[in-house]
Enzyme design. Structure first.
Site, short mmCIF file in Angstrom:
data_model
loop_
_atom_site.label_atom_id
_atom_site.label_comp_id
_atom_site.label_asym_id
_atom_site.label_seq_id
_atom_site.Cartn_x
_atom_site.Cartn_y
_atom_site.Cartn_z
CB SER A 113 -0.78 -13.90 8.71
OG SER A 113 -1.43 -12.77 9.65
CG HIS A 114 -3.61 -10.85 6.08
ND1 HIS A 114 -2.23 -10.99 6.63
CD2 HIS A 114 -3.61 -10.17 4.91
CE1 HIS A 114 -1.54 -10.21 5.49
NE2 HIS A 114 -2.36 -9.85 4.51
CG ASP A 277 -4.34 -12.37 11.79
OD1 ASP A 277 -4.44 -12.87 13.13
OD2 ASP A 277 -3.37 -11.99 11.08
CG ASP A 281 -0.28 -11.82 13.95
OD1 ASP A 281 -1.50 -11.73 13.29
OD2 ASP A 281 0.75 -11.94 13.50
CB SER A 365 -2.12 -4.06 8.58
OG SER A 365 -0.85 -4.11 9.57
CE LYS A 376 0.35 -8.38 12.59
NZ LYS A 376 1.42 -8.57 11.80
C1 VG1 Z 1 0.91 -6.55 5.65
C2 VG1 Z 1 0.74 -5.46 6.71
C3 VG1 Z 1 1.82 -5.39 7.63
C4 VG1 Z 1 1.92 -6.64 8.62
C5 VG1 Z 1 1.81 -7.58 7.66
C6 VG1 Z 1 2.29 -9.08 8.43
O1 VG1 Z 1 2.29 -6.40 4.90
O2 VG1 Z 1 0.55 -4.15 5.86
O3 VG1 Z 1 1.49 -4.14 8.42
O4 VG1 Z 1 2.91 -6.43 9.50
O5 VG1 Z 1 0.90 -7.78 6.58
O6 VG1 Z 1 0.85 -9.31 8.94
P1 VG1 Z 1 2.23 -6.13 3.64
O7 VG1 Z 1 3.96 -6.20 3.36
O8 VG1 Z 1 1.63 -6.72 3.00
O9 VG1 Z 1 1.64 -4.72 3.59
V1 VG1 Z 1 0.29 -10.73 9.34
O10 VG1 Z 1 -0.93 -10.57 10.59
O11 VG1 Z 1 -0.50 -11.04 7.96
O12 VG1 Z 1 1.44 -11.65 9.46
CO CO Z 2 -1.50 -12.13 11.31
#
Ligand code: VG1
Ligand code: CO
Length: 543
Positions: A113-114, A277, A281, A365, A376
């Protein structure tokens, strides 16, 4: 074709976090690592014999190799059909949509993801169930359990499959269908939104910059915005997915999408700025000179969703993750619909969506989505904004300001402390947890604590209980601080401090958020003894 049964020993730590199993890419590249995790997923879901799987990823480094391994394993485990995005690409929401549209039994999405990509960065794998949504906690627990006892995996010996061409081929008895990653997703968006109205908006001179951050949304945004909606060529920037995302963090926030922020705050700003990202999503929304926090965006989308055809009949309810601001709750109250507060991570929205209790969900986030898929959806949020802008014929700034005038403003900011020593992070959280009960009525930095607790969630649909989901402290006067450890990092611990201050309906809504949040921040830092325990109070990233 030879099918091999390879013996193996469990790898430590194959425990899915907030969203799938994320590790350093080199960890994933160890011989047998992907195999052990994927076989454990298969074992945890009762095998894949005769099943249909959707497979794709965000195109980061190691995406292509991992997909080939997964295809060979799916075939050896007896899967009937694998639906794969061309070039191995599928955004997370597009994968969710495909699982649902094609009636698949589940899907594997390859993404961290990000998190940044590359051989020295991060890789990830997540499993989505037949409803298109992230594996719920009880399933991820079974997967983890399976990784600790695994003794063998099955894999076919076969040459790589050509994923560059759309069409069907076979790997032993398994069919592989390579599909256009955008087509079915675009068709869905066309059903949800008033494309005619958005097309007229662009035709009338409305300008936009969409920063795909060199990640998977590029092809989707180009096809939909510049193709179907007639936005001028060049509206989408950084639109070609790269294995290392151009060496950036594909995280759409004011820090990592700084060039877009600079453009939007400058003299030549277009009407709308947006970014997405790594896996498509998340979304960032910025108007000319006006950044919209994800918590506000969720509230504004919910308040205006009826302007888009798919939501014209109103919303069933709104859900937000606990650290997300209360702005969405105020909208739910006004609309007379239910508001739900869930733990962080999209997997907790699945049951509510499935049961028809909510239509729109969101997280602080930068994740927003609806019941159109079970993830999302970055581009969905951008298109809903466009639909609202087309209908209201006002600027982003005007819409936001009017929202605050009506509902009051929830000033909001998240502080991330990255790469904190794990024992220090644990000490901070444990110490604070122990003190929570005695905090009420005490004063810190001029604020009085109204209440404090550790968030746990009782799922109203299946009755499952998720504990230890963040420490929250509410202050008199509408302030709140939340402490939580990230479940997506791959190095040390990341401590998140979420700050919020409500203005009230007659308070000022034009303050600098950091100024409005200063008392809550100081109180939170004092209560947690952060300076002494982790040796700093200055965060690495402020969003
Ligand atoms: C983070 C965000 C959370 C989001 C998750 C996955 O998790 O805070 O809101 O659902 O990333 O997003 P954490 O546990 O690091 O706070 V994605 O777009 O990185 O799959
Ligand atoms: Co993501």
């Amino acid at each position: 074709m030879t099918i091999l049964t390879q013996t193996c020993t469990p790898f430590e730590g194959q425990k899915p976090g907030t969203s799938g199993l994320r590790k350093k890419t080199r960890v994933y590249m160890q011989p047998g690592y992907v195999e052990c995790f994927v076989q454990s997923i298969f074992n945890a879901i009762g095998g894949v014999a005769g099943k249909t799987l959707v497979i794709g990823g965000d195109g980061r480094y190691f995406n292509a190799e991992a997909i080939q391994t997964i295809l060979r394993m799916a075939s050896a485990n007896g899967a009937a059909l694998a639906i794969v995005g061309q070039g191995g690409l599928l955004s997370t929401p597009a994968a969710s949509n495909l699982i649902r549209q094609r009636g698949a039994d589940g899907g594997l999405i390859l993404s961290a993801s990000h998190n940044p990509g590359g051989i020295d960065q991060d890789f990830g794998v997540k499993f989505n169930a037949a409803n298109g949504g992230p594996a719920p906690e009880k399933l991820t627990a079974r997967m983890y359990e399976a990784t600790t006892t695994i003794t063998e995996y099955r894999i076919a010996e076969a040459a790589d499959i050509d994923l560059g061409r759309i069409g069907e081929t076979t790997l032993d008895d398994m069919r592989i269908r390579v599909v256009d990653p955008v087509e079915s997703y675009q068709a869905l968006m066309q059903r949800l939104f008033d494309f005619e109205a958005i097309r007229s908006l662009f035709a009338g001179g409305f300008t936009m910059c969409f920063d795909a951050m060199h990640a998977v949304t590029g092809p989707y945004a180009t096809a939909i915005l510049e193709g179907a909606l007639g936005a001028p060529t060049g509206t989408v920037v950084n639109g070609t997915p790269l294995e290392d995302f151009g060496k950036g963090h594909p995280d759409p926030n004011p820090i990592w999408a700084k060039p877009l922020m600079d453009l939007m705050m400058g003299a030549d700003a277009p009407d709308l700025g947006a970014a997405s990202d790594g896996d498509g999503d998340r979304n960032m929304i910025v108007g000319r000179g006006a950044y919209v926090t994800p918590s506000d965006s969720l509230a504004i989308l919910a308040a205006n969703a009826h302007l888009a055809p798919a939501y014209a009949g109103g919303l069933a309810g709104i859900a937000r993750s606990m650290p997300t601001s209360a702005a969405a709750d105020r909208v739910a109250a006004k609309l007379g619909i239910a508001a739900y507060e869930t733990p962080t991570g999209w997997k907790f929205f699945g049951n509510l969506l499935e049961a028809g209790k909510v239509t729109i969900c969101g997280e602080e986030s930068a994740g927003t989505g609806s019941d159109h898929v079970r993830e999302k959806d970055g581009l969905w949020a951008v298109l809903l904004w466009l639909n609202i802008l087309a209908a209201r014929k006002q600027s982003v700034a005007e819409i936001v300001t009017r929202h605050w005038q009506e509902f009051g403003r929830d000033y909001y900011s998240r502080y991330d402390y990255e790469d904190v020593a794990t024992d220090q992070a644990t000490r901070l959280m444990d110490g604070l947890r122990d003190r929570l009960d005695g905090l009420a009525a005490r004063r810190f930095a001029g604020l009085t604590v109204a209440g404090a607790d550790e968030f746990s969630y009782l799922d109203p649909v299946d009755g499952s209980l998720s504990e230890g989901q963040g420490l929250r402290i509410a202050f008199e006067g509408g302030g709140r601080a939340v402490f939580r450890l990230s479940g997506t990092g791959t190095q040390g611990a990341t401590l998140r401090l979420y700050l919020e201050q409500y203005s009230g309906t007659d308070g000022r809504t034009d303050l600098d958020p950091q100024e409005a949040l200063a008392p809550v921040r100081e109180a939170a830092q004092e209560i947690s003894d952060m300076g002494a325990i982790i040796g700093r109070t200055e965060p690495d990233v402020v969003t």
